[in-house]
Design a protein around this motif. Sequence first.
Motif, PDB file in Angstrom:
ATOM      1  N   ALA A 175       0.826  -1.207   0.000  1.00 11.75           N
ATOM      2  CA  ALA A 175       0.000   0.000   0.000  1.00 11.75           C
ATOM      3  C   ALA A 175       0.860   1.256   0.000  1.00 11.75           C
ATOM      4  CB  ALA A 175      -0.938  -0.006   1.208  1.00 11.75           C
ATOM      5  N   ALA A 176       1.938   1.250   0.793  1.00 17.71           N
ATOM      6  CA  ALA A 176       2.844   2.399   0.803  1.00 17.71           C
ATOM      7  C   ALA A 176       3.438   2.619  -0.587  1.00 17.71           C
ATOM      8  CB  ALA A 176       3.948   2.184   1.828  1.00 17.71           C
ATOM      9  N   THR A 177       3.705   1.526  -1.301  1.00 18.56           N
ATOM     10  CA  THR A 177       4.287   1.606  -2.638  1.00 18.56           C
ATOM     11  C   THR A 177       3.341   2.282  -3.617  1.00 18.56           C
ATOM     12  OG1 THR A 177       5.618  -0.395  -2.268  1.00 18.56           O
ATOM     13  CG2 THR A 177       5.208   0.260  -4.553  1.00 18.56           C
ATOM     14  N   TRP A 178       2.078   1.832  -3.676  1.00 19.24           N
ATOM     15  CA  TRP A 178       1.171   2.425  -4.667  1.00 19.24           C
ATOM     16  C   TRP A 178       0.698   3.815  -4.249  1.00 19.24           C
ATOM     17  CZ3 TRP A 178      -1.861  -1.931  -2.523  1.00 19.24           C
ATOM     18  CH2 TRP A 178      -3.006  -1.542  -1.821  1.00 19.24           C
ATOM     19  N   LEU A 179       0.561   4.063  -2.962  1.00 24.79           N
ATOM     20  CA  LEU A 179       0.168   5.399  -2.525  1.00 24.79           C
ATOM     21  C   LEU A 179       1.235   6.429  -2.884  1.00 24.79           C
ATOM     22  CD1 LEU A 179      -1.369   4.394   0.902  1.00 24.79           C
ATOM     23  CD2 LEU A 179      -2.576   5.693  -0.859  1.00 24.79           C
ATOM     24  N   ALA A 180       2.499   6.060  -2.682  1.00 24.05           N
ATOM     25  CA  ALA A 180       3.586   6.973  -3.039  1.00 24.05           C
ATOM     26  C   ALA A 180       3.625   7.187  -4.552  1.00 24.05           C
ATOM     27  CB  ALA A 180       4.917   6.422  -2.539  1.00 24.05           C
ATOM     28  N   ALA A 181       3.417   6.110  -5.333  1.00 28.77           N
ATOM     29  CA  ALA A 181       3.450   6.224  -6.787  1.00 28.77           C
ATOM     30  C   ALA A 181       2.333   7.125  -7.299  1.00 28.77           C
ATOM     31  CB  ALA A 181       3.334   4.838  -7.419  1.00 28.77           C
ATOM     32  N   LEU A 182       1.206   7.154  -6.570  1.00 23.31           N
ATOM     33  CA  LEU A 182       0.067   7.980  -6.983  1.00 23.31           C
ATOM     34  C   LEU A 182       0.140   9.399  -6.431  1.00 23.31           C
ATOM     35  CD1 LEU A 182      -2.760   5.315  -6.699  1.00 23.31           C
ATOM     36  CD2 LEU A 182      -1.885   6.361  -8.799  1.00 23.31           C
ATOM     37  N   GLY A 183       1.223   9.722  -5.740  1.00 25.78           N
ATOM     38  CA  GLY A 183       1.449  11.108  -5.353  1.00 25.78           C
ATOM     39  C   GLY A 183       1.238  11.451  -3.895  1.00 25.78           C
ATOM     40  N   ALA A 184       0.867  10.490  -3.068  1.00 22.06           N
ATOM     41  CA  ALA A 184       0.680  10.782  -1.650  1.00 22.06           C
ATOM     42  C   ALA A 184       2.037  10.905  -0.949  1.00 22.06           C
ATOM     43  CB  ALA A 184      -0.142   9.677  -0.986  1.00 22.06           C
ATOM     44  N   ARG A 185       2.096  11.751   0.087  1.00 21.34           N
ATOM     45  CA  ARG A 185       3.264  11.803   0.964  1.00 21.34           C
ATOM     46  C   ARG A 185       3.036  10.734   2.035  1.00 21.34           C
ATOM     47  NH1 ARG A 185       1.538  16.847   0.634  1.00 21.34           N
ATOM     48  NH2 ARG A 185       0.991  16.968   2.847  1.00 21.34           N
ATOM     49  N   VAL A 186       3.869   9.706   2.007  1.00 14.06           N
ATOM     50  CA  VAL A 186       3.619   8.519   2.826  1.00 14.06           C
ATOM     51  C   VAL A 186       4.640   8.397   3.947  1.00 14.06           C
ATOM     52  CG1 VAL A 186       3.340   6.005   2.816  1.00 14.06           C
ATOM     53  CG2 VAL A 186       2.680   7.346   0.797  1.00 14.06           C
TER      54      VAL A 186
END
Length: 462
Positions: A175-186
Amino acid sequence: MIGGGPVGENAAQYAIQGSDRTAAIVEAELVGGECSYWACMPSKALLVPGSVRTLAQHMPGLAEQPPLDVEAVLARRDSFTSGWDDASQVSWAEEQGIEVVRGRGTLTGPRTVVVGDRTLVARHAVVLATGSVPVSPPIDGLAEALPWGSRDATAMHEVPGSILVVGGGVVACEAATWLAALGARVTLAARGGLLARLEPEAAEAVEAGLRDAGVDVRLHVDVQSVRREDARATGEGHVHGGAVTTTIDGEELRTDEILVSTGRRPATDGLGLDAVGIDELEVDGRQRVAGGDGWLYAAGDVAGRWQLTHMGKHEARICGEVIGVVAGGGDALDVVGVDEDPLTQVVFTEPEVAAVGITHAEALERGMRVERVAIDLAVAGTALQRDDAGGRVVAIVDADRDVLVGATLVGHGVAELLHAATVAVATQVPLSRLWHAVPAYPTASEIWLRVLEALRTQRRAA
């Protein structure tokens, strides 16, 4: 079948195929279960675009890549979940001769399941395939903050500007991987390390990959409290209210959302196990429940052996075969059970992790005389696939039997290399014979030749 996910579907299909037997699936949510709508399928649909973009960034001539189109990525995810509509899977079940019964099933006696005002009585068997449910740590204020669970993350309709991921397991890392790829600051916070059940090389590589993607990774920390302004039940996949303030080791972190991914437990609540004299689910290698008098089976997450869809489906196939054999007057022991079958798993992070069998630590715990080989994932095939590919391969050998008992691969695209190792571990082919399985050149599969060469070198030096 109580439970209509992949496990229930497979158990039903295998139990009745080629016969005049009938089956019914009892499902309170969507036929197809967690995997189809909130886990395997949507999570991989969210991960693949980021992986493709990263691969392109490591290829001359393609290095300049625009940000991901969030709307397009989410739309593609929706296509793989059929918009959270199970009509096609219900149609499949009916074509197989499987009846779909909507509602929650409860055991009330031998072979008897009550669903609402309907009572189902099985002629041969009842299979429990209810999966698992998430568990949440007892953190002050966490429940009141209405945090995201894994379903919110895979079914998200908006990408939070910033998010705290609590946990260090597979779901948290993916989840951290795709959230970061989609632009979220994780930010990722875990009480221990990452991927604790895998070889240390896997955890080290995934941590480095997350940091390279801009994730603030905080390991061996204590999440002490959570406070949220205006917490609201806005619906699955939407930000649940105002900003979240989380205290981690005495330091406050403010984010738009918080995702909790700290494990799952078998979903046994409300099954009515006490009504049939079962205190705790225990299954043998043929998925028969101890104390179930031969009619009660369990497979998948609820059986407590593995929490992976493909392994649950494997149990379901064995379970269905056993039911069919017994119903036909045969002996359950005529079916080869799952007792010695190796665990296979893939973590779809950047880099990927693929593993089969046991780790070095597990082999030592079992008292094996172990040989461990660890080499770089570096052959012509991997270099051609991606510049600066990197990666590692760890192989665990039972020295007394001269067979591979475990393997872990870390790097780009290693999921597609795993099955070769799985075949070797499952069939216990001696390494002297594996030497004659010649990999094609130039493919990434040549890494298995390098592993055998490294093992020979290591033995000569001993």
